[in-house]
Design a protein around this motif. Structure first.
Motif, mmCIF file in Angstrom:
data_model
loop_
_atom_site.group_PDB
_atom_site.id
_atom_site.type_symbol
_atom_site.label_atom_id
_atom_site.label_comp_id
_atom_site.label_asym_id
_atom_site.label_seq_id
_atom_site.Cartn_x
_atom_site.Cartn_y
_atom_site.Cartn_z
ATOM 1 N N LEU A 102 0.781 -1.239 -0.112
ATOM 2 C CA LEU A 102 0.154 0.080 -0.023
ATOM 3 C C LEU A 102 0.733 1.041 0.021
ATOM 4 O O LEU A 102 0.597 2.031 -0.608
ATOM 5 C CB LEU A 102 -0.905 0.052 1.306
ATOM 6 N N GLN A 103 1.808 1.185 0.581
ATOM 7 C CA GLN A 103 2.826 2.476 0.919
ATOM 8 C C GLN A 103 3.522 2.481 -0.479
ATOM 9 O O GLN A 103 3.529 3.831 -0.940
ATOM 10 C CB GLN A 103 3.883 2.324 1.894
ATOM 11 N N GLU A 104 4.010 1.641 -0.981
ATOM 12 C CA GLU A 104 4.519 1.782 -2.376
ATOM 13 C C GLU A 104 3.705 2.374 -3.436
ATOM 14 O O GLU A 104 3.936 2.917 -4.524
ATOM 15 C CB GLU A 104 5.097 0.198 -2.717
ATOM 16 N N GLU A 105 2.482 1.934 -3.505
ATOM 17 C CA GLU A 105 1.375 2.155 -4.479
ATOM 18 C C GLU A 105 1.097 3.830 -3.791
ATOM 19 O O GLU A 105 0.815 4.400 -5.071
ATOM 20 C CB GLU A 105 -0.057 1.411 -3.997
ATOM 21 N N GLU A 106 1.010 4.104 -2.795
ATOM 22 C CA GLU A 106 0.711 5.625 -2.409
ATOM 23 C C GLU A 106 2.096 6.373 -3.146
ATOM 24 O O GLU A 106 1.699 7.601 -3.633
ATOM 25 C CB GLU A 106 0.469 5.795 -1.030
ATOM 26 N N ILE A 107 3.143 5.759 -2.802
ATOM 27 C CA ILE A 107 4.442 6.655 -3.049
ATOM 28 C C ILE A 107 4.338 6.570 -4.785
ATOM 29 O O ILE A 107 4.571 7.942 -5.194
ATOM 30 C CB ILE A 107 5.733 5.728 -2.886
ATOM 31 N N ALA A 108 3.893 5.756 -5.557
ATOM 32 C CA ALA A 108 3.722 5.702 -6.910
ATOM 33 C C ALA A 108 2.934 6.737 -7.304
ATOM 34 O O ALA A 108 2.984 7.557 -8.234
ATOM 35 C CB ALA A 108 3.537 4.317 -7.461
ATOM 36 N N GLU A 109 1.665 6.841 -6.702
ATOM 37 C CA GLU A 109 0.679 7.648 -7.150
ATOM 38 C C GLU A 109 0.924 9.043 -6.598
ATOM 39 O O GLU A 109 0.783 10.043 -7.525
ATOM 40 C CB GLU A 109 -0.759 7.408 -6.214
ATOM 41 N N LEU A 110 1.650 9.162 -5.725
ATOM 42 C CA LEU A 110 2.322 10.513 -5.200
ATOM 43 C C LEU A 110 3.441 11.053 -6.358
ATOM 44 O O LEU A 110 3.334 12.416 -6.795
ATOM 45 C CB LEU A 110 2.789 10.675 -3.759
ATOM 46 N N SER A 111 4.120 10.094 -6.586
ATOM 47 C CA SER A 111 5.009 10.396 -7.877
ATOM 48 C C SER A 111 4.397 10.871 -9.052
ATOM 49 O O SER A 111 4.925 11.619 -9.491
ATOM 50 C CB SER A 111 6.114 9.311 -7.975
ATOM 51 N N ALA A 112 3.616 9.909 -9.529
ATOM 52 C CA ALA A 112 2.709 10.290 -10.667
ATOM 53 C C ALA A 112 2.037 11.489 -10.730
ATOM 54 O O ALA A 112 2.057 12.574 -11.503
ATOM 55 C CB ALA A 112 1.711 9.215 -10.960
ATOM 56 N N ASP A 113 1.482 11.942 -9.246
ATOM 57 C CA ASP A 113 0.589 13.211 -9.150
ATOM 58 C C ASP A 113 1.706 14.427 -9.334
ATOM 59 O O ASP A 113 1.529 15.558 -9.940
ATOM 60 C CB ASP A 113 -0.013 13.349 -7.847
ATOM 61 N N LEU A 114 2.828 14.201 -8.633
ATOM 62 C CA LEU A 114 3.904 15.167 -8.862
ATOM 63 C C LEU A 114 4.489 15.443 -10.123
ATOM 64 O O LEU A 114 4.591 16.571 -10.819
ATOM 65 C CB LEU A 114 5.034 14.742 -8.060
ATOM 66 N N ASP A 115 4.669 14.360 -10.976
ATOM 67 C CA ASP A 115 4.994 14.449 -12.271
ATOM 68 C C ASP A 115 3.918 15.270 -13.189
ATOM 69 O O ASP A 115 4.263 15.982 -13.861
ATOM 70 C CB ASP A 115 5.340 13.008 -13.031
#
Length: 200
Positions: A102-115
């Motif tokens: 879940l944390q990795e998924e959240e990090i990936a989503e945050l990274s995508a949102d940041l991009d």
């Protein structure tokens, strides 16, 4: 019912089990069998040996079947405790893996949102720069048009001044011609009257 998983009963059960299997309990074998550290294995194995030595005569009086049954019960309790500990560890491992995913998924989503936000900001900045450049070009064009208009106005003023000067000159010439014509016209009657006067 809670199972005691402290080092002492684990070391005692491991030592008894090793001895029942015909082996001699040592710090290494007890530590590996009980899953404890070296200090606990040394301390509780020494205590177990002392209890075994002090209770030698009393244990000799206890029927062997009862002793064996007691040791089996202790081994069973240890096995159950080990099973429960393994199950608890497995459950904790699964929970940790789930949390990690879940944390990795959240990090990936945050990274995508940041991009996405970075790209949007870059696009907005680029559009703003284009708008500024277009505004600068329009301002430069307006300034050029204004300068051309001023130059045209100056040219028109010079042309008007030249036309006014020419007009004034033409008026002067015209007035001179009129005066000359008037003088000539005034002389015509005198010329016409001259011969008649001579005839008389």
């Amino acid at each position: 019912m809670s199972v005691d998983t402290s080092p002492q009963p684990r070391v005692y059960a491991a030592a008894a089990e090793i001895e029942r299997e015909g082996g001699k309990p040592t710090v290494v074998t007890v530590r590996e069998r009980a899953g404890v550290n070296n200090a606990d294995a040394t301390r509780y194995l020494r205590a177990w040996r002392e209890e075994q030595a002090s209770a030698g005569t009393r244990l000799a009086a206890i029927p062997a079947a009862l002793v064996e049954q007691t040791q089996r019960a202790a081994a069973a309790m240890w096995a159950e405790a080990s099973t429960l500990a393994a199950a608890s560890h497995a459950a904790l491992e699964r929970e940790w893996q789930t949390t990690k995913a879940l944390q990795e998924e959240e990090i990936a989503e945050l990274s995508a949102d940041l991009d996405t936000a970075t790209q949007a900001a870059a696009a907005a900045a680029e559009a703003h720069v284009k708008e500024l450049r277009a505004a600068e070009d329009a301002l430069a064009e307006a300034r050029a048009e204004a300068a051309a208009a001023v130059a045209a106005e100056e040219t028109a003023r010079r042309e008007v001044a030249e036309l006014e000067a020419k007009l004034l000159q033409e008026r002067t010439v015209n007035e001179t011609l009129r005066e000359t014509l008037a003088t000539l016209i005034a002389r015509i009657p005198a010329a016409e009257a001259g011969p008649e006067a001579d005839a008389k």
